[in-house]
Design a protein around this motif. Structure first.
Motif, PDB file in Angstrom:
ATOM      1  N   ARG A 139       0.812  -1.224   0.000  1.00 21.99           N
ATOM      2  CA  ARG A 139       0.000   0.000   0.000  1.00 21.99           C
ATOM      3  C   ARG A 139       0.842   1.269   0.000  1.00 21.99           C
ATOM      4  O   ARG A 139       0.347   2.347  -0.353  1.00 21.99           O
ATOM      5  CB  ARG A 139      -0.946   0.002   1.198  1.00 21.99           C
ATOM      6  CG  ARG A 139      -0.250  -0.004   2.546  1.00 21.99           C
ATOM      7  CD  ARG A 139      -1.195  -0.271   3.685  1.00 21.99           C
ATOM      8  NE  ARG A 139      -0.515  -0.176   4.976  1.00 21.99           N
ATOM      9  CZ  ARG A 139      -0.996   0.457   6.022  1.00 21.99           C
ATOM     10  NH1 ARG A 139      -2.178   1.058   5.949  1.00 21.99           N
ATOM     11  NH2 ARG A 139      -0.320   0.508   7.153  1.00 21.99           N
ATOM     12  N   GLU A 199      -3.329   6.193   1.057  1.00 20.78           N
ATOM     13  CA  GLU A 199      -4.236   6.708   0.025  1.00 20.78           C
ATOM     14  C   GLU A 199      -3.996   8.194  -0.224  1.00 20.78           C
ATOM     15  O   GLU A 199      -4.014   8.648  -1.387  1.00 20.78           O
ATOM     16  CB  GLU A 199      -5.689   6.466   0.443  1.00 20.78           C
ATOM     17  CG  GLU A 199      -6.099   5.005   0.489  1.00 20.78           C
ATOM     18  CD  GLU A 199      -5.512   4.241   1.696  1.00 20.78           C
ATOM     19  OE1 GLU A 199      -5.368   3.005   1.607  1.00 20.78           O
ATOM     20  OE2 GLU A 199      -5.177   4.906   2.718  1.00 20.78           O
ATOM     21  N   ARG A 248      -0.812   8.564  -2.147  1.00 22.39           N
ATOM     22  CA  ARG A 248      -0.902   8.099  -3.533  1.00 22.39           C
ATOM     23  C   ARG A 248      -1.411   9.202  -4.451  1.00 22.39           C
ATOM     24  O   ARG A 248      -1.015   9.291  -5.623  1.00 22.39           O
ATOM     25  CB  ARG A 248      -1.806   6.872  -3.610  1.00 22.39           C
ATOM     26  CG  ARG A 248      -1.581   6.022  -4.877  1.00 22.39           C
ATOM     27  CD  ARG A 248      -2.293   4.691  -4.758  1.00 22.39           C
ATOM     28  NE  ARG A 248      -1.802   3.952  -3.591  1.00 22.39           N
ATOM     29  CZ  ARG A 248      -2.557   3.164  -2.838  1.00 22.39           C
ATOM     30  NH1 ARG A 248      -3.845   3.021  -3.116  1.00 22.39           N
ATOM     31  NH2 ARG A 248      -2.034   2.528  -1.819  1.00 22.39           N
TER      32      ARG A 248
END
Length: 312
Positions: A108, A273, A276
């Motif tokens: 991740r 997240e 990203r």
């Protein structure tokens, strides 16, 4: 595998270089063959014990890497062996660092590395680029046409703030403490560059942006709020990202009557997240040539202690 590591929090001279067992990826992890790493201030704070972290010992130092996927653990879906990748946020919160031939990274945290981008450039922009992106867009909500002031536009984060703000269509004012560093800030695209030791910064800023600056980015540890707040435009945003022990005087009245806001953040608090989103823009701008890495020098892994001393 070869690695640069410590056995306990220590000065730079305590960094060891030698053999450690090669890690094996667990479920959700990717084994990366490391091609390049970078040194940042946070690396020196963690290594020295100034920022308290749970360190697995021996502890491989470093936050950033660029490299190639060697193998993947169970439940990994985004990357396959042979893919080029980059990331930051390793070496923190119990995670092993990056200064080694191999690193196991939770999938991740990894980002794809475009074919046209060098490993060295990706490693160099990782932490500083994500930091600049979070501050400008997630915190300051920068818009095209606005004016950004960067106090320290030639450094790691400062040079990325200059470039990302320009890529987003903003005007940028950057300061530095020597003519050489002023020229460096200008080379990264700043519209107005000032030597804060020899020039009247306030007068020059007011001439360039009579209505004030929309975003004031402070890279220094001791902000001069009395000097900075008058330069802010109505609804201006002030960004803080350094100065753990700083306790400066703050002019409350001049700040709040202009509806200004103050934003402090640390990039390692951002979720995978959130990071990203930053990485996607950084990859695109690297490929388009709108962003370039600010690399001082390239050293072999055996010189990790020297690199830490240089950073300090």
């Amino acid at each position: 595998m070869k690695a640069a590591f410590i056995s306990a929090p220590c000065p730079a001279e305590g960094i060891q270089f030698g053999e450690l067992p090669q890690p094996q990826p667990r479920a959700g992890e990717v084994l990366v063959r490391v091609r390049a790493v970078a040194v940042n201030p946070i690396d020196t704070y963690v290594r020295a014990g100034l920022v308290k972290m749970n360190l697995p010992l021996p502890f491989v130092i470093g936050c950033d890497l660029a490299g190639q996927v060697e193998s993947v653990g169970a439940d990994c879906r985004r990357f396959q062996p042979g893919d080029r990748v980059w990331c930051s946020n390793q070496g923190l919160f119990g995670r092993q660092g990056t200064f080694a031939e191999f690193a196991c990274v939770e999938e991740r945290w990894l980002n794809p590395l475009p074919a046209t981008v060098r490993d060295e450039d990706a490693a160099a922009i990782a932490l500083v680029g994500i930091t600049a992106h979070l501050g400008l867009f997630a915190k300051a909500r920068l818009q095209a046409g606005e004016t950004v002031f960067v106090n320290g536009g030639a450094g790691g984060v400062g040079s990325m703030v200059v470039q990302l703000a320009k890529a987003a269509g903003a005007r940028v004012i950057a300061t530095a403490g020597s003519d050489e560093r002023v020229a460096k800030a200008q080379s990264f695209g700043a519209d107005l560059t000032l030597n804060h030791r020899t020039q009247d910064v306030a007068a020059a800023v007011k001439d360039f942006a009579p209505g004030g600056v929309n975003v004031f980015w402070e890279t220094q540890r001791e902000p001069d709020f009395d000097g900075a707040v008058p330069l802010l435009a109505p609804r201006g945003r002030f960004i803080l990202m350094a100065g753990r022990e700083a306790r400066p005087v703050f002019p409350v009245g001049p700040f709040y009557v202009k509806d200004c806001s103050l934003h402090g953040f640390a990039m390692f608090n951002a979720t995978p997240e959130e990071q990203r989103v930053c990485a996607d823009d950084l990859n695109r701008w690297l490929m388009e040539g709108k962003v370039r890495a600010n690399i001082d020098r390239i050293l072999p892994l055996t010189e990790a202690a020297a690199a830490n001393r240089l950073q300090e």
